[in-house]
Design an enzyme around this catalytic site. Structure first.
Site, PDB file in Angstrom:
ATOM      1  CB  CYS A  81      -1.165  -0.013   1.224  1.00 29.59           C
ATOM      2  SG  CYS A  81      -2.268   1.085   1.197  1.00 29.59           S
ATOM      3  CG  HIS A 186      -3.660  -3.534   2.678  1.00 28.25           C
ATOM      4  ND1 HIS A 186      -2.802  -3.035   3.715  1.00 28.25           N
ATOM      5  CD2 HIS A 186      -4.532  -2.442   2.227  1.00 28.25           C
ATOM      6  CE1 HIS A 186      -2.946  -1.758   3.628  1.00 28.25           C
ATOM      7  NE2 HIS A 186      -3.677  -1.312   2.786  1.00 28.25           N
ATOM      8  CD  GLU A 188      -1.456  -5.999   5.128  1.00 28.42           C
ATOM      9  OE1 GLU A 188      -1.303  -6.362   4.090  1.00 28.42           O
ATOM     10  OE2 GLU A 188      -1.889  -4.937   5.822  1.00 28.42           O
TER      11      GLU A 188
END
Lengths: 207, 256
Positions: A81, A186, A188
């Protein structure tokens, strides 16, 4: 596999750390540039504004350390990001700010890129990658990943674009050059497909 | 194109998760952390965790617990309950929440939405509206876990919240909640047609068709549900398959 997760005060590192640990990595939260020295992989996460992020990298002495590790020692790095945006050369977010310039390009607000949809671009959206991009190994085309951003990277050399996403315009959703990788989404927060991205990053071997 | 999301709602009370009917008669449904792990393995699109005693008892969700939960959550996590000021929002986001859900505090201090959106971005701010249908067929907003009538009208309130910087509206029908008799489609349709931000339908999902209807008939951008996942054999994955069959764009499944 030792992964240094760079903690420069921009965003929470918890879920990136847990995802990498689940994949068997030995994760160190790097609070100081010296902690990058014996890592095999670097991850530069980040939530927030470009100018604030770069200022923290500068004040923490991270910029020289990253240059040394990434450019001179070719250590693989993944920017997530804001972390991806800072890999580029220049951002127009709230004034002009210089980036790390590992992958030349600039960061523009989505509406300046022709996007007339709601900003920020938030949610699950499809990612289409160029074949042969190792970061997307085993991932089907048009798989969904989680995005939260108002600005996006435009790289100078189209060969550095590894994936794009359609959101009112064509958004660069991943970039790479040799040992340097960035994702606008993202991983994650992108469930299992995101975890596969992180796994691919850990598995990367320079050819 | 952004995908329509399926979001389990986890109601957190003291040390575990509960689910009630009409914001009352709570039943225990299990511990928090294992539930989060299970939902992660089942490819939910997001999770909403609300501490339902927080606003009544005057505290915010314990940020150490939120930190533990967020670390096990590999999809976006929204945390709500008892949030009254900016420093509480800061501490929850630091603990790993991706968004906060605001409700009760806003009736006295609507500017909190402006402040939170200004500081952290609109994507972090979900405004939760608990709408009660009156006998005359109009609606009014309730605060403090459905215990106080604010005498605010949900449509105008949703619009004001959008103007102040809310990123999304989580719209729950107090009457439909926990009944599994379907969402209040009229309420959702009215609010969704009034605002331009995503409206998350909540309260009443009893089967997959209810979720499809919330999206195709009422214009919801996401569907939240609790009882259907706690008390029946139906799952978020099943919901997404049914929505996909109905032509709704949903996030694709991926197995490592």
């Amino acid at each position: 596999m030792k992964v240094a997760l760079i903690n420069y005060g921009m965003g929470n590192l918890g879920s990136v750390r847990r995802a990498l640990e689940d994949l068997g990595a030995n994760v160190i939260i790097a609070e100081h540039p010296l902690m990058l020295l014996d890592a095999n992989r670097l991850v530069l996460p980040g939530v927030g504004s470009f100018g604030a992020g770069m200022e923290r990298l500068r004040n923490g002495g991270w910029i020289e350390a990253l240059y040394q590790q990434v450019i001179e020692h070719h250590k693989p790095i993944l920017g997530i990001c804001l972390g991806m945006q800072m890999l580029s050369g220049l951002s127009e977010e709230n004034g002009l700010h210089e980036g790390l310039n590992f992958i030349p390009g600039k960061v523009l607000r989505l509406d300046k890129l022709g996007c007339s949809l709601r900003i920020p671009h938030v949610g699950w959206n499809e990612v289409n990658y160029r074949e042969g991009m190792g970061l997307f190994n085993k991932i089907p085309q048009a798989m969904d990943f989680y995005f939260v951003h108002s600005y996006a990277v435009v790289v100078e050399d189209p060969a550095d674009v590894s994936a794009t996403t359609s959101y009112g315009t064509t958004v660069t959703s991943a970039i790479s050059r040799h040992n340097i990788f960035g994702t606008q989404f993202h991983p994650e927060k992108s469930s299992k497909s995101g975890k596969q991205i992180l796994k691919n990053f850990l598995d990367y071997t320079p050819c | 194109m952004l995908k329509v999301r399926v979001i389990p709602t986890l109601l957190w009370k003291n040390f575990g998760l509960v689910k009630g009917v009409g914001f009352d008669s709570w039943r225990r449904v299990g511990p928090v952390l294992p539930t989060i792990k299970v939902y992660n393995s089942r490819e939910v699109d997001e999770l909403i965790l609300v501490d339902i005693t927080a606003s009544i008892e005057g505290h915010i969700p314990d940020h150490e617990s939120v930190s533990d939960f967020s670390h096990e959550c590999f999809v976006p996590l929204t945390v709500g309950g008892g949030i009254f000021n900016l420093s509480q929002i800061t501490s929850l986001l630091r603990a790993g929440a991706d968004k906060v859900s605001l409700n009760s505090a806003l009736f006295e201090n609507p500017g909190l939405v402006n402040d939170a959106a200004g500081q952290f971005g609109v994507q972090c701010v979900i405004v939760s509206i608990d709408a009660h249908r009156t006998e005359r067929g109009s609606y009014t907003c309730f605060s403090h876990s459905g215990t106080r009538n604010t005498n605010r009208e949900p449509l105008a309130w949703a619009k004001e919240m959008e103007d102040r910087g809310a990123g999304e509206i989580l719209l729950t029908s107090v009457e439909h909640d926990g009944t599994m008799n379907g969402y209040d489609l009229e309420l959702i349709e009215r609010v969704a047609s009034r605002v331009n931000i995503p409206v998350i339908a909540s309260g009443g999902a009893g089967n997959y068709q209810d979720m499809i209807d919330a999206v195709t008939k009422a214009g919801a951008a996401a569907v939240a549900a609790a009882s259907i996942f706690h008390f029946t054999e139906m799952t978020p994955l099943g919901a997404k398959d049914a929505m996909h069959e109905a032509g709704i764009p949903i996030r694709r499944r991926f197995e490592m």
